[in-house]
Design an enzyme around this catalytic site. Structure first.
Site, short mmCIF file in Angstrom:
data_model
loop_
_atom_site.label_atom_id
_atom_site.label_comp_id
_atom_site.label_asym_id
_atom_site.label_seq_id
_atom_site.Cartn_x
_atom_site.Cartn_y
_atom_site.Cartn_z
N SER A 137 -3.35 -3.46 -0.71
CA SER A 137 -2.27 -4.17 -0.05
C SER A 137 -2.74 -5.56 0.38
CB SER A 137 -1.82 -3.37 1.18
OG SER A 137 -0.83 -4.09 1.88
N ASN B 2 -8.43 3.59 8.13
CA ASN B 2 -7.83 2.48 8.87
C ASN B 2 -8.01 2.60 10.38
OD1 ASN B 2 -6.01 4.64 7.86
ND2 ASN B 2 -4.62 3.82 9.40
N HIS C 150 -1.69 -7.77 2.62
CA HIS C 150 -1.72 -8.26 4.02
C HIS C 150 -2.91 -7.73 4.81
CE1 HIS C 150 -0.03 -4.84 6.50
NE2 HIS C 150 0.40 -4.44 5.32
N GLN D 182 -7.87 -0.42 3.00
CA GLN D 182 -8.78 -1.01 3.99
C GLN D 182 -10.08 -1.51 3.36
OE1 GLN D 182 -8.43 -1.67 7.27
NE2 GLN D 182 -6.34 -0.87 7.35
N CYS E 26 2.38 6.77 18.53
CA CYS E 26 3.53 6.90 19.42
C CYS E 26 4.73 6.17 18.85
CB CYS E 26 3.21 6.37 20.81
SG CYS E 26 2.56 4.71 20.81
N GLY F 272 0.80 -1.22 0.00
CA GLY F 272 0.00 0.00 0.00
C GLY F 272 0.84 1.27 0.00
N THR G 191 12.68 -7.93 -10.08
CA THR G 191 12.05 -9.22 -10.38
C THR G 191 10.77 -9.38 -9.57
OG1 THR G 191 14.24 -10.12 -10.75
CG2 THR G 191 12.46 -11.72 -10.41
C1 LIG Z 1 -1.95 -0.55 5.88
C2 LIG Z 1 -2.32 0.65 5.13
C3 LIG Z 1 -1.43 1.22 4.21
C4 LIG Z 1 -0.02 0.74 4.02
O1 LIG Z 1 0.01 -0.52 3.38
P1 LIG Z 1 1.36 -1.39 3.46
O2 LIG Z 1 1.13 -2.51 2.51
O3 LIG Z 1 1.49 -1.83 4.88
O4 LIG Z 1 2.48 -0.50 3.03
C5 LIG Z 1 -1.86 2.32 3.49
N1 LIG Z 1 -3.09 2.83 3.66
C6 LIG Z 1 -3.97 2.30 4.52
C7 LIG Z 1 -5.33 2.89 4.64
C8 LIG Z 1 -3.62 1.20 5.29
O5 LIG Z 1 -4.49 0.68 6.16
#
Ligand SMILES: *Cc1c(COP(=O)(O)O)cnc(C)c1O
Length: 395
Positions: A199, A151, A201, A179, A324, A70, A237
């Protein structure tokens, strides 16, 4: 007892994604850019994944770029549009006060390069107004960047309406849909966006892989120079096993979306009702226009960090809104944007549930939060002042 309630931070790799990862790594080990058969077999897999993801987003495979996630996708979309705009003398970018840092920090960098950055307010509901957006757009505007869903507080933004406004004014539109994708329907064509970041994950895929959708014809410049991968827009790659795992996770999330949403709504209703029994607390963000998995609260008279540590001792993995990370104790920019004052914003708790969570989990979370909030308030001088009337309650 171990309850994972931090799915907005990251999700566990789904079994389907893990299987796709292992199989692809073992079988399709060739470099997709190699001309030999092992390379070509890998290239075919890459093409298949690109087609699958494109079809889910309702776009062309030629508009899909694999990235490291992301953050990279957000950076590339924003920098590409900004620099293309600057060449035409357009140096204004409109975004919102509640974007992810991947967007906000990129905008801060552009500000230092002389761009004018306008961050729209989101009101107490945490939702941007399309009227405010339309009023802010002018002939200088190069780009609008508005996230699909937040998020921290889970609020869903009116991105289809925003896409229409941008189209009407001929302004490029990027949406950080990290999200949203895999959680709510996202059709990039229907939204009418020029760029979209996702993203893996955040929906059961691996960390370190994502997608940038870039509409054919929209400006796109590489962040990483090198090879000709991804049509020259992203050298390196391709991580085919990760891409295959992301594709499997996305297919599965989209197929299960209705059932997952129904389950998460039920759990969310139960969780919100339970936590609202605690005195002097408030739900953050609009009650209805929010992701089913997201429950965010502020509790007056406590520190979010202590709350998190004590919940962790009870086996609950949650999150607070405070940024934090840099060692500072600045409260979350998102909570400040919806009008929470500093003291209240510090007492925040984000619980983001996933499809493995159960009603028993929710009941345990409610019991635990009640206990821990009570315990922390008993020790809090601020709470004593509130109770003795030396301070007035805000919530
Ligand atoms: C997690 C998140 C990202 C960042 O994604 P990554 O794959 O961890 O770099 C960007 N935007 C939002 C809204 C997210 O929740």
């Amino acid at each position: 007892m171990e309850i994972y309630a931090d799915h907005a931070a990251t999700t566990k790799l789904s079994p389907a994604a893990a299987k796709a990862y292992a199989e692809t790594a073992a079988v399709y080990y060739g470099n997709p850019s190699s001309l030999h058969s092992a390379g070509q077999r890998a290239q075919e897999q890459l093409i298949a994944c690109r087609e699958e993801i494109a079809s889910i987003l309702n776009v062309s495979p030629r508009e899909i770029y694999f990235t490291s996630g992301g953050s990279e996708s957000d950076n590339q979309a924003i920098l590409s549009a900004a620099h293309a705009g600057a060449k035409k003398g357009k140096k204004k970018i409109i975004s919102t006060a509640i974007e992810h840092h991947a967007v906000l920090h990129t905008l801060e960098k552009l500000k230092k390069e002389g761009f004018e950055i306008v961050l729209l307010p989101v009101g107490t509901r945490g939702i941007v107004s399309t009227d405010d957006l339309e009023a802010a757009i002018d002939g200088e505007t190069a780009l609008v960047s508005v996230m699909a869903a937040n998020n921290e507080i889970g609020t869903i933004q009116p991105i289809a309406e925003i896409g229409a406004v941008c189209k009407r004014h001929g302004v490029l539109f990027h949406t950080d849909a990290v999200q949203a994708v895999g959680h709510i329907p996202v059709d990039a064509k229907a939204i009418g966006c020029d760029y979209l970041a996702l993203s893996a994950h955040k929906f059961g895929g691996p960390k370190g892989v994502g997608v940038l959708y870039c509409r054919t014809g929209a400006p796109l410049t590489p962040l990483i120079e090198g090879g000709a991968q991804e049509r020259g827009k992203r050298a390196g790659t391709e991580d085919l096993p990760a891409v295959a795992a992301m594709t499997a996770a996305l297919k599965e999330s989209v197929a299960d979306m209705g059932a997952t949403e129904a389950l998460l709504r039920r759990l969310q209703d139960r969780l919100i009702a339970g936590l609202e029994e605690i005195p002097h607390c408030a739900l953050n963000g609009d009650r209805h226009c929010r992701l089913a998995g997201n429950t965010s609260f502020c509790f007056e008279g406590i520190e979010g960090e202590s709350l998190l540590l004590l919940l962790d001792e009870k086996g609950i993995a949650a999150s607070s809104g405070s940024a934090c990370t840099s060692g500072s104790l600045d409260p979350s920019h998102v909570l400040l944007a919806i009008g929470r004052v500093h003291d209240v914003a510090h007492g925040s708790l984000r619980l983001t549930l996933g499809k493995e969570n159960t009603e028993e989990d929710v009941d345990y979370i409610i019991r635990s939060v009640k206990e821990v909030v009570g315990y922390l308030r008993n020790m809090s001088p601020v709470w004593r002042d509130l109770q003795e009337g030396k301070r007035t309650y805000i919530l």
